[in-house]
Design a protein around this motif. Structure first.
Motif, PDB file in Angstrom:
ATOM      1  N   PRO A 187       0.830  -1.437   0.023  1.00  0.00           N
ATOM      2  CA  PRO A 187       0.142   0.059   0.008  1.00  0.00           C
ATOM      3  C   PRO A 187       0.948   1.133  -0.095  1.00  0.00           C
ATOM      4  O   PRO A 187       1.814   1.148   0.805  1.00  0.00           O
ATOM      5  CB  PRO A 187      -0.655   0.026   1.227  1.00  0.00           C
ATOM      6  N   ASP A 188       0.493   2.122  -0.759  1.00  0.00           N
ATOM      7  CA  ASP A 188       1.176   3.385  -0.830  1.00  0.00           C
ATOM      8  C   ASP A 188       2.693   3.316  -1.012  1.00  0.00           C
ATOM      9  O   ASP A 188       3.384   3.997  -0.637  1.00  0.00           O
ATOM     10  CB  ASP A 188       1.007   4.423   0.491  1.00  0.00           C
ATOM     11  N   PHE A 189       3.093   2.434  -1.942  1.00  0.00           N
ATOM     12  CA  PHE A 189       4.342   2.152  -2.316  1.00  0.00           C
ATOM     13  C   PHE A 189       5.177   3.192  -2.546  1.00  0.00           C
ATOM     14  O   PHE A 189       6.381   3.467  -2.356  1.00  0.00           O
ATOM     15  CB  PHE A 189       4.502   0.740  -3.310  1.00  0.00           C
ATOM     16  N   ILE A 197      -0.310   9.707 -15.259  1.00  0.00           N
ATOM     17  CA  ILE A 197      -1.347   8.635 -15.069  1.00  0.00           C
ATOM     18  C   ILE A 197      -1.979   8.302 -13.712  1.00  0.00           C
ATOM     19  O   ILE A 197      -3.341   8.282 -13.582  1.00  0.00           O
ATOM     20  CB  ILE A 197      -0.575   7.264 -15.422  1.00  0.00           C
ATOM     21  N   ASN A 198      -1.309   8.512 -12.574  1.00  0.00           N
ATOM     22  CA  ASN A 198      -1.910   8.299 -11.082  1.00  0.00           C
ATOM     23  C   ASN A 198      -2.572   9.333 -10.478  1.00  0.00           C
ATOM     24  O   ASN A 198      -3.459   9.102  -9.730  1.00  0.00           O
ATOM     25  CB  ASN A 198      -0.748   7.890 -10.345  1.00  0.00           C
ATOM     26  N   LEU A 199      -2.476  10.810 -11.202  1.00  0.00           N
ATOM     27  CA  LEU A 199      -3.124  11.869 -10.654  1.00  0.00           C
ATOM     28  C   LEU A 199      -2.883  11.753  -9.184  1.00  0.00           C
ATOM     29  O   LEU A 199      -1.893  11.858  -8.959  1.00  0.00           O
ATOM     30  CB  LEU A 199      -4.760  11.660 -11.271  1.00  0.00           C
ATOM     31  N   ASP A 200      -4.204  11.767  -8.533  1.00  0.00           N
ATOM     32  CA  ASP A 200      -4.024  11.972  -6.921  1.00  0.00           C
ATOM     33  C   ASP A 200      -4.351  10.773  -6.169  1.00  0.00           C
ATOM     34  O   ASP A 200      -4.678  10.858  -4.970  1.00  0.00           O
ATOM     35  CB  ASP A 200      -4.456  13.259  -6.328  1.00  0.00           C
ATOM     36  N   ASP A 201      -4.241   9.508  -7.179  1.00  0.00           N
ATOM     37  CA  ASP A 201      -4.711   8.500  -6.398  1.00  0.00           C
ATOM     38  C   ASP A 201      -3.486   7.663  -5.522  1.00  0.00           C
ATOM     39  O   ASP A 201      -2.513   8.253  -5.701  1.00  0.00           O
ATOM     40  CB  ASP A 201      -5.185   7.480  -7.596  1.00  0.00           C
ATOM     41  N   ARG A 202      -3.985   7.155  -4.634  1.00  0.00           N
ATOM     42  CA  ARG A 202      -2.896   6.205  -3.747  1.00  0.00           C
ATOM     43  C   ARG A 202      -2.193   5.393  -4.846  1.00  0.00           C
ATOM     44  O   ARG A 202      -2.640   4.725  -5.622  1.00  0.00           O
ATOM     45  CB  ARG A 202      -3.525   5.554  -2.794  1.00  0.00           C
ATOM     46  N   SER A 203      -0.840   5.114  -4.304  1.00  0.00           N
ATOM     47  CA  SER A 203       0.077   4.252  -5.156  1.00  0.00           C
ATOM     48  C   SER A 203       0.217   2.998  -4.574  1.00  0.00           C
ATOM     49  O   SER A 203       1.424   2.554  -4.556  1.00  0.00           O
ATOM     50  CB  SER A 203       1.530   5.109  -5.196  1.00  0.00           C
ATOM     51  N   ARG A 261      -8.242  -1.773  -0.916  1.00  0.00           N
ATOM     52  CA  ARG A 261      -7.354  -1.959   0.452  1.00  0.00           C
ATOM     53  C   ARG A 261      -7.781  -2.830   1.256  1.00  0.00           C
ATOM     54  O   ARG A 261      -7.056  -3.638   1.977  1.00  0.00           O
ATOM     55  CB  ARG A 261      -7.301  -0.245   0.767  1.00  0.00           C
ATOM     56  N   VAL A 262      -9.058  -2.957   1.539  1.00  0.00           N
ATOM     57  CA  VAL A 262      -9.511  -3.679   2.660  1.00  0.00           C
ATOM     58  C   VAL A 262      -9.497  -5.360   2.202  1.00  0.00           C
ATOM     59  O   VAL A 262      -9.198  -6.045   3.008  1.00  0.00           O
ATOM     60  CB  VAL A 262     -11.004  -3.239   3.293  1.00  0.00           C
TER      61      VAL A 262
END
Length: 294
Positions: A187-189, A197-203, A261-262
């Motif tokens: 998560p959030d690597f 590509i990722n914009l403001d998304d979590r990595s 994530r869950v």
């Protein structure tokens, strides 16, 4: 580690990469020094300006033997040495001439990987980018197979990389077409990326392990059926195009991300591995990754 003197393994891998090149209509090979600016341009066209390695890093990495690879359109009419190619195959039938290994032209794909040793010697394949006009033709697969051939020729039997687990086409390429397997949920690597590509998304990422000469990989590369994985608990359905959802409906994309994530954290805690089912959705399983279809 593969014995680099075992020419049967490395030769078969090189032949598989050559065959994929011929199918796709490209030549995959090491980038030349005069092509590094074009390699950087290919990466930046995918992720945005300033998001790729600089020229000096690529130059040093390529000089040291890291895989800095390109895919260029095939130039028919010559063999790998540049000589005129015969017009028949080994059986005497008419056959299209092979492409030249020295083929030049616009770079339609590029890949960059370097050695790591955490958890065993492996190549970490960091970037793989394809011109949008050439996506869906197999250029990305061709680059991966060339990386595989280079690794096996040098006694390295595993490649790892990360991918966004919500992008279905990448999941299918990695887990089904290539036969890699998920080794870790991260998560959030990369932290905050904010690229094109990722914009403001979590990595959030899956790290995959590609065990280059494993039964699983041989099954995938030979296009044999994958097994019907035994599911332990609920899986996770994927949308057809998460990137389009993220751009057009960011609230829905955030909800999908939080749900994933869950699910991924629970599967990881339970010792379960994500696989794709026949619909292209995730199932979580404890099956042997080298399981054959019954």
């Amino acid at each position: 580690m593969i014995d680099p003197t075992d020419s049967s393994t490395s030769g078969a891998a090189a032949a598989a990469a050559d065959a994929e090149d011929a199918t796709v209509g490209v030549v995959t090979r090491a980038a030349r020094a005069d092509e590094l600016d074009a390699v950087i341009a290919r990466f930046e066209a995918t992720w945005g300006a300033g998001t790729g390695p600089d020229r000096s890093l690529l130059r040093a990495a390529g000089y040291a033997g890291a895989t800095v690879l390109v895919a260029v359109p095939a130039t028919p009419g010559t063999d790998a040495s540049g000589r005129d190619a015969p017009g028949t195959d080994a059986s005497g039938r008419d056959a299209p001439p092979p492409a030249s290994a020295d083929a030049s032209g616009p770079i339609v794909g590029a890949a960059f990987g370097f050695l790591g040793w955490a958890g065993g010697i492996h190549l970490h394949s960091h970037m793989n980018a394809v011109d949008p006009a050439h996506r869906g033709r197999g250029v990305g697969v061709a680059l991966k197979l060339r990386q595989r051939a280079v690794c096996l020729a040098h006694g390295v039997d595993e490649i790892r990389w990360t991918y966004d687990p919500l992008i279905r086409r990448n999941a299918r390429m990695n887990l089904v077409r290539l036969g890699a397997e998920v080794g870790a949920y991260l998560p959030d690597f990369y932290g905050e990326l904010r690229d094109a590509i990722n914009l403001d998304d979590r990595s959030d990422r899956f790290e995959v392990r590609w065990r280059l000469d494993s039964p699983r990989v041989r099954r995938a590369l030979e296009r044999r059926p994958q097994p019907a994985w035994h599911a332990d608990g609920e899986g996770l359905a994927l949308v057809a195009d998460f990137e389009a959802v993220r751009e057009g409906a960011p609230d829905i994309a955030r909800e999908l991300r939080e749900r994933s994530r869950v699910a991924f954290a629970a599967a990881s805690a339970g010792g379960l591995r994500p696989e794709l089912d026949a619909r292209g959705d995730y199932v979580f399983t404890a099956d042997d990754p080298d399981l054959e279809a019954r």
